[in-house]
Scaffold this motif. Structure first.
Motif, PDB file in Angstrom:
ATOM      1  N   HIS A  47       0.844  -1.190   0.000  1.00  0.00           N
ATOM      2  CA  HIS A  47       0.000   0.000   0.000  1.00  0.00           C
ATOM      3  C   HIS A  47       0.884   1.245   0.000  1.00  0.00           C
ATOM      4  O   HIS A  47       1.966   1.258   0.599  1.00  0.00           O
ATOM      5  N   GLY A  48       0.427   2.273  -0.669  1.00  0.00           N
ATOM      6  CA  GLY A  48       1.177   3.516  -0.724  1.00  0.00           C
ATOM      7  C   GLY A  48       0.312   4.648  -1.231  1.00  0.00           C
ATOM      8  O   GLY A  48      -0.859   4.463  -1.585  1.00  0.00           O
ATOM      9  N   SER A  49       0.877   5.812  -1.280  1.00  0.00           N
ATOM     10  CA  SER A  49       0.133   7.004  -1.684  1.00  0.00           C
ATOM     11  C   SER A  49      -0.028   7.051  -3.195  1.00  0.00           C
ATOM     12  O   SER A  49       0.732   6.416  -3.948  1.00  0.00           O
ATOM     13  N   PRO A  50      -1.009   7.812  -3.684  1.00  0.00           N
ATOM     14  CA  PRO A  50      -1.117   8.007  -5.132  1.00  0.00           C
ATOM     15  C   PRO A  50       0.170   8.570  -5.728  1.00  0.00           C
ATOM     16  O   PRO A  50       0.588   8.158  -6.815  1.00  0.00           O
ATOM     17  N   GLU A  51       0.789   9.501  -5.013  1.00  0.00           N
ATOM     18  CA  GLU A  51       2.017  10.094  -5.529  1.00  0.00           C
ATOM     19  C   GLU A  51       3.115   9.041  -5.692  1.00  0.00           C
ATOM     20  O   GLU A  51       3.870   9.064  -6.674  1.00  0.00           O
ATOM     21  N   GLY A  91       4.317  -1.245  -8.246  1.00  0.00           N
ATOM     22  CA  GLY A  91       4.163  -2.072  -7.060  1.00  0.00           C
ATOM     23  C   GLY A  91       3.325  -1.445  -5.977  1.00  0.00           C
ATOM     24  O   GLY A  91       3.246  -1.982  -4.866  1.00  0.00           O
ATOM     25  N   THR A  92       2.674  -0.325  -6.282  1.00  0.00           N
ATOM     26  CA  THR A  92       1.938   0.409  -5.249  1.00  0.00           C
ATOM     27  C   THR A  92       0.439   0.292  -5.440  1.00  0.00           C
ATOM     28  O   THR A  92      -0.092   0.634  -6.507  1.00  0.00           O
ATOM     29  N   VAL A  93      -0.235  -0.188  -4.405  1.00  0.00           N
ATOM     30  CA  VAL A  93      -1.693  -0.157  -4.355  1.00  0.00           C
ATOM     31  C   VAL A  93      -2.077   1.178  -3.729  1.00  0.00           C
ATOM     32  O   VAL A  93      -1.913   1.398  -2.533  1.00  0.00           O
ATOM     33  N   ALA A  94      -2.573   2.088  -4.562  1.00  0.00           N
ATOM     34  CA  ALA A  94      -2.865   3.448  -4.106  1.00  0.00           C
ATOM     35  C   ALA A  94      -4.297   3.617  -3.643  1.00  0.00           C
ATOM     36  O   ALA A  94      -4.634   4.626  -3.017  1.00  0.00           O
ATOM     37  N   LEU A  95      -5.146   2.647  -3.939  1.00  0.00           N
ATOM     38  CA  LEU A  95      -6.549   2.707  -3.541  1.00  0.00           C
ATOM     39  C   LEU A  95      -7.012   1.300  -3.226  1.00  0.00           C
ATOM     40  O   LEU A  95      -6.857   0.387  -4.043  1.00  0.00           O
ATOM     41  N   HIS A  96      -7.571   1.118  -2.048  1.00  0.00           N
ATOM     42  CA  HIS A  96      -8.134  -0.169  -1.648  1.00  0.00           C
ATOM     43  C   HIS A  96      -9.269   0.151  -0.689  1.00  0.00           C
ATOM     44  O   HIS A  96      -9.060   0.352   0.507  1.00  0.00           O
ATOM     45  N   ALA A 314      -9.967  -8.853  -3.424  1.00  0.00           N
ATOM     46  CA  ALA A 314      -9.365  -7.839  -4.292  1.00  0.00           C
ATOM     47  C   ALA A 314      -7.843  -7.886  -4.201  1.00  0.00           C
ATOM     48  O   ALA A 314      -7.146  -7.751  -5.223  1.00  0.00           O
ATOM     49  N   TRP A 315      -7.307  -8.065  -3.003  1.00  0.00           N
ATOM     50  CA  TRP A 315      -5.850  -8.094  -2.863  1.00  0.00           C
ATOM     51  C   TRP A 315      -5.245  -9.292  -3.597  1.00  0.00           C
ATOM     52  O   TRP A 315      -4.248  -9.153  -4.312  1.00  0.00           O
TER      53      TRP A 315
END
Length: 589
Positions: A47-51, A91-96, A314-315
């Motif tokens: 998980h991470g930020s949109p940026e 590699g970043t999931v920005a929305l969950h 979803a993950w």
């Protein structure tokens, strides 16, 4: 139950463009290298930020807002009781984010066309780890298992199905190939009610006796029977059940612990409910289906079927998507070779435009991929309200898992939430201006005409030429950008032919003054010779139809020169001469 919703002769130039490899008797394009992390393994998710994902936060917020709208009347009833949304890049999931309810209704009242709700304390909200019946998204797992066997030499892509299952060859099916099963060009009709046959043997006999609706390879027709037949092939050549193959070859290596057929009873509180299944809208009288497969044929096959029956989160689906975008590897676990993934993402249905299809994966389908659709975008939908979209061009992925048949399948029609969320994620991938701080953006509205006009110019000295940077990605043929000019103040407009050049490629002529479809999502250099006139106005006109859109059009740095000098330069407007924009807006992205 069938899901929402050939032979192509020679392989296309795109398929052969980067060289060919032999794989199970088929030609495939050589892959790009898999994305790798600094530790030496392939990219894994966090998980991470949109940026951090290289995405625009406002567009991701809009994705959630748009998805929530379909919890209300869409147009008469909710499209789904709830959903889990997952989007990311690299590699970043920005929305969950979960929305709505996993379990809301205990029954459907057909007399009043209303859902009978559980008491409030018994309803269950969606959670990030809610488990969904994937319905036809299950076909992707069967397809991956088949391609694994092709890699190992146990299965041939162009092999006849009857060579593995002799009983299959009756009723005109003797020449159907494995590839035709994977690309829905076998000639099978969409489905048959296997659940009406009382025994497993009698269900098989229905398949053995089924005659093709079309000659194999002559037409595209999506059919559950293709993947059910492929399941039978896989079980025959491996000696293992499909559930064991799924576990041993995909979910265990990738750590997908919440993905399986026939979830145990202990999972039920975490599973999204589906339909109050009763005749006449369902083939079987089962009452509320919750924790068991919804599809009638899959249910009658014991919950394990090649076309439906897989449950997942979803993950876990994001892990599968990341694996494929990585070229078949996740961390240090490899389930496919890179060239096999390329094969799955290669269009074999070039003879059937609009029905692009790789091995198991649908390609370039705006009807649910929205503006994420490109010739390389791969995905699938499921009848219960599920979908997966993978865009290798931008390395982005979108999973929308909804329970849209809860409480009844008749409440849901179309794929509007899938399109809306895909449009938002496509918009979240920035398009950086080619020159300066902003570029002109057409927007992504349907049923619209947007114009971008230069001020009237005196080109009578001759030799006038327009130059600019152009970026476009539109729904092919339906949405068109036109360069046109007027000499009478806008009463009549005539197309202006132009040339576009992509870096490293040869110039492409556009004699009709139009572009549409896919341009590679990169900037092109546009040049156009303009007629000699005292009062010449040039404009771009972008028109869209009412259904779907692509990522849109960008114009940057327009400049007009003639033998008399610079007539217009957006970077240095003279005498207050400015562009007139209707429906276009400056975008910094």
């Amino acid at each position: 139950m069938s899901a929402d919703t050939a032979d192509g002769g020679r392989l296309t130039r795109r398929q052969l463009g980067r060289g060919t490899l032999a794989l199970g008797g088929a030609l495939v394009i050589a892959p790009l290298p898999a994305s790798a992390s600094a530790t030496g393994g392939a990219t894994t998710l966090r998980h991470g930020s949109p940026e951090r994902a290289g995405l625009l936060p406002a567009s991701l917020r809009q994705l959630v807002t748009d998805a929530r709208a379909f919890l209300g009347p869409s147009p008469a009833h909710p499209w789904y009781a709830g959903a889990v949304l997952l989007a990311g890049r690299g590699g970043t999931v920005a929305l969950h984010e979960p929305i709505g309810m996993a379990v809301r209704y205990r029954a459907y009242d057909e007399k009043t066309d209303t859902g009978v709700e559980f008491p409030a304390e018994e309803q269950i909200p969606m959670a990030e780890d809610t488990v969904f019946d994937l319905a036809s998204v299950s076909k992707l797992f069967t397809s991956i298992l088949a391609v694994q066997q092709i890699e190992r030499g146990a299965l041939e892509l162009e092999g006849r199905v009857a060579s593995y299952l002799p009983e299959f060859g009756g009723a005109g099916k003797q020449d159907i190939t494995v590839r035709q099963l994977l690309t829905h060009t076998s000639g099978f009709r969409a489905w048959i009610p296997l659940y009406t046959a009382p025994t497993y043997e009698e269900k098989l006999r229905l398949i053995w006796n089924e005659a093709p609706l079309n000659p194999p390879g002559s037409a595209y027709l999506y059919s559950d029977l293709n993947l059910i037949s492929l399941q039978l092939v896989l079980e025959k050549i491996t000696g293992r059940g499909l559930d064991a193959l799924l576990r041993d070859e995909i979910t265990a290596p990738l750590g997908m612990r919440r993905t399986r057929y026939n979830p145990p009873a202990s999972w039920r509180p975490e599973v999204a409910a589906t339909e109050d299944a009763r005749k006449p809208w369902s083939g079987l009288d089962r009452g509320l289906v919750w924790g068991e497969v919804h599809d009638e044929n899959a249910f009658s096959l014991g919950g394990i079927a090649g076309h439906a029956g897989v449950f997942s989160t979803a993950w876990d689906m994001a892990v599968l998507g990341r694996t494929l975008l990585n070229g078949g590897v996740y961390g240090r676990a490899r389930i496919l070779r890179p060239e096999s993934v390329e094969l799955m993402f290669t269009d074999f249905n070039t003879a059937f435009p609009g029905d692009e299809h790789g091995l198991g994966f649908e390609l370039y389908q705006h009807w649910y991929m929205g503006a994420m659709a490109t010739p390389r975008t791969a995905g699938h939908t499921g009848f219960t309200g599920t979908s997966l979209v993978l865009d290798p061009t931008t390395d982005s992925f979108l999973i929308v898992l909804g329970n849209s048949v809860h409480p009844v399948r008749g409440w849901r029609s179309g794929s509007a939430p899938r399109v809306a969320t895909a449009n938002a994620l496509a918009r979240a991938v920035p398009v950086r201006p080619r020159h300066g701080r902003t570029a002109w953006f057409s927007g992504m509205a349907t049923s619209t005409t947007a114009t971008l006009a230069l001020p009237a110019l005196d080109t009578s000295a001759g030799g006038a030429r327009l130059r600019c940077a152009l970026w476009w990605d539109t729904e092919p043929r339906a949405d068109v950008l036109t360069l046109e000019a007027t000499t009478d103040g806008g009463t009549t407009w005539s197309p202006v032919p132009f040339t576009t050049t992509r870096h490293g490629d040869r110039p492409q002529d556009h004699p009709a003054g139009t572009v549409t479809g896919w341009s590679g999502r990169v900037w092109h250099r546009l040049t156009a010779d303009l007629p000699a006139e005292r009062q010449l106005t040039v404009r771009w006109r972008y028109t869209t139809d009412r259904l779907y859109v692509g990522r849109g059009v960008y114009v940057d740095g327009p400049r007009v020169e003639s033998t008399s000098g610079v007539l217009f330069d957006e970077a240095r407007p003279a005498d207050g001469a400015r562009i007139e924009a209707k429906g276009w807006s400056p975008s910094a992205d």
